[in-house]
Design a protein around this motif. Structure first.
Motif, PDB file in Angstrom:
ATOM      1  N   ILE A 116       5.231  -1.972   4.280  1.00 23.80           N
ATOM      2  CA  ILE A 116       5.331  -2.641   2.983  1.00 23.80           C
ATOM      3  C   ILE A 116       4.196  -3.650   2.821  1.00 23.80           C
ATOM      4  O   ILE A 116       3.626  -3.790   1.736  1.00 23.80           O
ATOM      5  CB  ILE A 116       6.705  -3.318   2.818  1.00 23.80           C
ATOM      6  N   GLU A 117       3.834  -4.319   3.920  1.00 26.14           N
ATOM      7  CA  GLU A 117       2.707  -5.252   3.872  1.00 26.14           C
ATOM      8  C   GLU A 117       1.407  -4.528   3.512  1.00 26.14           C
ATOM      9  O   GLU A 117       0.568  -5.076   2.770  1.00 26.14           O
ATOM     10  CB  GLU A 117       2.547  -5.956   5.222  1.00 26.14           C
ATOM     11  N   ALA A 118       1.224  -3.300   4.023  1.00 30.55           N
ATOM     12  CA  ALA A 118       0.030  -2.516   3.687  1.00 30.55           C
ATOM     13  C   ALA A 118       0.022  -2.170   2.198  1.00 30.55           C
ATOM     14  O   ALA A 118      -1.026  -2.218   1.541  1.00 30.55           O
ATOM     15  CB  ALA A 118      -0.012  -1.239   4.530  1.00 30.55           C
ATOM     16  N   PHE A 119       1.203  -1.831   1.668  1.00 34.41           N
ATOM     17  CA  PHE A 119       1.349  -1.580   0.233  1.00 34.41           C
ATOM     18  C   PHE A 119       0.952  -2.818  -0.560  1.00 34.41           C
ATOM     19  O   PHE A 119       0.185  -2.740  -1.536  1.00 34.41           O
ATOM     20  CB  PHE A 119       2.797  -1.181  -0.055  1.00 34.41           C
ATOM     21  N   TYR A 120       1.463  -3.957  -0.164  1.00 34.03           N
ATOM     22  CA  TYR A 120       1.117  -5.219  -0.826  1.00 34.03           C
ATOM     23  C   TYR A 120      -0.392  -5.497  -0.757  1.00 34.03           C
ATOM     24  O   TYR A 120      -1.027  -5.830  -1.763  1.00 34.03           O
ATOM     25  CB  TYR A 120       1.836  -6.387  -0.145  1.00 34.03           C
TER      26      TYR A 120
END
Length: 205
Positions: A116-120
């Protein structure tokens, strides 16, 4: 309704193309997987827990080898996604911006820590969300993680938006309404609400 909790894959974006490249880079370097994983194969695992994904993609391997290749692939996957991103569905950013003016927004996804951090980081959408959770951090099921987000953020009447039967069952476990994103990867029978495009959320709520 005071909040919206979102699934990620098949709801906010489609990252399969980037993920397939990352996984096949790892597979090429391994000495115990002899075939690449296709995008179609990834589609059939969307929304499943990690162990079930490994079993479906690498049925020829024993459990230890499945866990090993899955861990290696997920680590490289996060790096690829942070550099290359995935394909956001149409009007996601604009719709999130509008929804965040009225509701608190969250993400609960069946993914590894860092996903999710990579998505952000690639798509710069973190400003619209208050909190997120996944089994990579907690070891919990999606339904349990939804309940955790609800408890941690003191949510009284959230809804969950997702695209698979597993998402529907997770929402039922958490005792909240479910919005079926029919443009995603799965099929759901008898959801509480259905949207054909992401921007329809603005009309629904």
């Amino acid at each position: 309704m005071d909040s919206i909790i979102f699934d990620l894959d098949g709801t906010l974006w489609n990252s399969i193309g980037t993920v397939a490249i990352a996984w096949n880079e790892v597979i090429k370097k391994s000495n115990y997987v002899e075939r690449e994983v296709t995008e179609r194969a990834f589609e059939q695992t969307m929304g499943l827990p990690f162990q079930e994904i490994a079993q479906k993609l690498f049925p020829e391997l024993d459990e230890q080898k499945q866990k090993q290749i899955l861990a290696e692939c997920c680590e490289v996957e996060n790096t690829y996604l942070e550099k290359h991103g995935g394909n956001l569905y149409p009007q996601v950013e604009e719709t999130l911006k509008e929804l965040s003016k009225k509701y608190k927004l969250y993400i609960v996804s069946n993914c590894q820590a860092g996903y999710i951090e990579a998505f952000y980081n690639y798509h710069k959408l973190d400003a619209h969300f208050i909190d997120f959770e996944n089994p990579g951090r907690t070891g919990l099921s999606k339904g349990e993680n939804i309940k955790l987000i609800m408890k941690r953020n003191k949510l009284k009447s959230p809804v969950y938006v997702g695209d698979t039967q597993g998402d529907f069952q997770a929402a039922q476990y958490a005792g909240i309404p479910f919005v079926y994103a029919s443009y995603g990867f799965g099929e759901v029978e008898a959801p509480d609400y259905t949207i054909g495009t992401f921007q329809e959320l603005k009309e629904l709520f």
